[in-house]
Design a protein around this motif. Structure first.
Motif, PDB file in Angstrom:
ATOM      1  N   ASP A 162       2.161   3.474   2.842  1.00  0.00           N
ATOM      2  CA  ASP A 162       1.379   4.741   2.561  1.00  0.00           C
ATOM      3  C   ASP A 162       2.191   5.599   1.677  1.00  0.00           C
ATOM      4  O   ASP A 162       3.164   5.229   1.039  1.00  0.00           O
ATOM      5  N   HIS A 176      -9.752   2.041   1.275  1.00  0.00           N
ATOM      6  CA  HIS A 176      -9.328   2.766   2.367  1.00  0.00           C
ATOM      7  C   HIS A 176     -10.372   3.021   3.442  1.00  0.00           C
ATOM      8  O   HIS A 176     -11.381   3.437   3.183  1.00  0.00           O
ATOM      9  N   HIS A 216       1.273   5.456  -2.387  1.00  0.00           N
ATOM     10  CA  HIS A 216       0.510   6.237  -3.296  1.00  0.00           C
ATOM     11  C   HIS A 216       1.612   6.890  -4.330  1.00  0.00           C
ATOM     12  O   HIS A 216       2.659   6.794  -3.984  1.00  0.00           O
ATOM     13  N   HIS A 270      -5.805  -0.263   6.261  1.00  0.00           N
ATOM     14  CA  HIS A 270      -5.971   0.623   7.444  1.00  0.00           C
ATOM     15  C   HIS A 270      -7.074  -0.222   8.290  1.00  0.00           C
ATOM     16  O   HIS A 270      -6.739  -0.448   9.558  1.00  0.00           O
ATOM     17  N   HIS A 325       0.820  -1.154   0.024  1.00  0.00           N
ATOM     18  CA  HIS A 325      -0.051   0.045  -0.062  1.00  0.00           C
ATOM     19  C   HIS A 325       0.846   1.191   0.090  1.00  0.00           C
ATOM     20  O   HIS A 325       1.453   1.479   0.988  1.00  0.00           O
TER      21      HIS A 325
HETATM   22 ZN    ZN Z   1      -3.292   5.466   1.510  1.00  0.00          ZN
END
Ligand code: ZN
Length: 415
Positions: free
Chosen positions: A311, A225, A74, A257, A72
């Motif tokens: 993240d 998410h 971005h 998450h 995970h």
């Molecule tokens: Zn994220």
């Protein structure tokens, strides 16, 4: 080293004197040699005599791990390679979204270049698999996705990248976003993303029906998410479970998450974890400090697949992530108060075998028949490698050494 663009990295080599890591084992195995034949581990054993003319690399008795799995992050919005972002962003979600948009504009971010920088960075640290969320919203349109897709194509021989079409600013609450998501999936996004169906869209049923509808229409997995806390998050989790079950999407859904799993009542947690396990829904945790989050040990005990990720890496959201999944395993261990070797190994499993299971990666591991995507790292035990997460690393992709000591080897990146 040779140019790799447009060519296959499937090469042969002998990796001598390494100790393979197997899921559930704390120490690495006995010292063996690993023969790689055109990108696949063809033999693991002692004193292997290599065929003529293939390179022999001495592992010096170090551990060998399967390539790390960044489950995970971005892509496109990282500031890697750019001046440090001086974070003065407010604490609520809208502040963070606004700050990112303003900074992207101010820096005139080149999404492809920033995605490439991040992929190179992750690979250099030993991740050979990566799932990256790309924002799909009506302000920026599909420009970020177009850049990230080009980066994915350019790096396809070096890293297996899955792109998630992620409606960062809302899905059903932002007119025009669903059409953009459809376009993103037609263009080649690999996974349908979702975001807080109650808190963001204020329409839990509509939002999740849309996400699952897109997944069915385009035959893609789902990664949602879910930041919603406590009972609200528990309610959304139930809706996700219901849809996964009724649509037969077991093994195709990840909740990222899932903070609510850290603060539900014990009876609700037990029931929810049981249903997550039955429906093969994976949970991704970054193991954040400072807020409730799922207990990795509890999830594993319940039979839920737990993966982990960085993240955002060097972005406007948080300054903490380095993109190093060995370090991430340490953070998972720390957040869960894992001190025993057997527990620290569980944290590494989230960044390796469990991540591979969550992302549907086949032929994963350090055994005969597996793809030769490997990380050689010093450590008497798995825990030592995780806690030290040393710079001393050799990254092998498809039987080809692509990085050493945190740096991509010269000419690996397209000559
Ligand atoms: Zn994220």
């Amino acid at each position: 080293m040779q140019e790799t663009q447009g060519k296959s990295l499937m090469e042969s080599m002998l990796l001598r004197a390494v100790r393979p890591y197997k899921s559930g084992q704390c120490d690495g195995g006995d010292t063996v040699d690993i023969l790689i034949d055109r990108g696949v581990i063809s033999r693991v054993g002692r004193d292997i005599v290599p065929p003529r003319d293939i390179p022999v690399v001495d592992g010096g008795g170090k551990l060998v791990l399967p390539g790390l799995v960044e489950a995970h992050t971005h892509l496109g919005y990282s500031f890697l390679g750019l001046p440090w972002f001086r974070n003065n962003v407010g604490s609520n979600l809208q502040d963070k979204i606004n700050a990112e948009k303003a900074e992207i504009k101010r820096r005139r971010i080149d999404f492809q270049l920033q995605a490439e920088r991040q992929l190179a960075h992750s690979l250099a640290l030993g991740s050979t698999f990566l799932r990256g969320h790309v924002s799909i919203d009506t302000d920026t349109g599909l420009e970020p996705l177009e850049g990230v897709l080009r980066a994915q194509e350019k790096y396809k021989e070096l890293l297996e990248v899955q792109i998630v079409a992620f409606p960062q600013a809302g899905l059903t609450s932002r007119p025009g976003t669903i059409a953009l998501m459809e376009e993103a999936l037609s263009m080649g996004a690999d996974v349908v993303g979702g975001l807080d169906p109650a808190q963001s869209d204020r329409d839990p049923k509509g939002s999740l029906d849309t996400v699952f509808g897109l997944a069915q229409k385009y035959c893609k997995p789902i990664d949602i998410h879910l930041h919603e806390p406590g009972e609200l998050g528990g309610f959304s989790t139930d809706l996700i479970i219901e849809r996964t079950k009724s649509l037969g999407l077991q093994g195709r859904v990840t909740i990222s998450h899932a903070f609510c799993l850290g603060d539900l009542k014990p009876a609700d947690i037990a029931r929810t974890l049981d249903e997550l396990a039955q429906n093969q829904i994976s949970i991704m945790t970054t193991a954040p400090a400072g807020r409730a989050c799922p207990s990795a040990a509890q999830l594993v005990r319940a039979g839920v697949t737990v993966c982990s990720g960085s993240d955002g890496v060097r972005d406007s959201w948080s300054p903490f992530s380095t993109g190093d999944m060995l370090e991430r395993a340490k953070l998972v261990a720390m957040r869960n108060n894992f001190r025993r070797d057997i527990d620290v190994e569980l944290a590494l499993r989230a960044c390796t075998f469990e991540g591979a299971a969550a992302l549907g990666i086949a032929d994963y591991g350090v055994e005969e028949g597996c793809s030769a995507n490997l990380l050689v790292v010093p450590g008497e035990t798995i825990a030592e490698a995780v806690i030290n997460h040393p710079v001393d690393r050799i990254v092998i992709k498809g039987g080809h050494i692509v990085a050493r000591n945190g740096s991509i080897l010269e000419n690996t990146l397209f000559g």
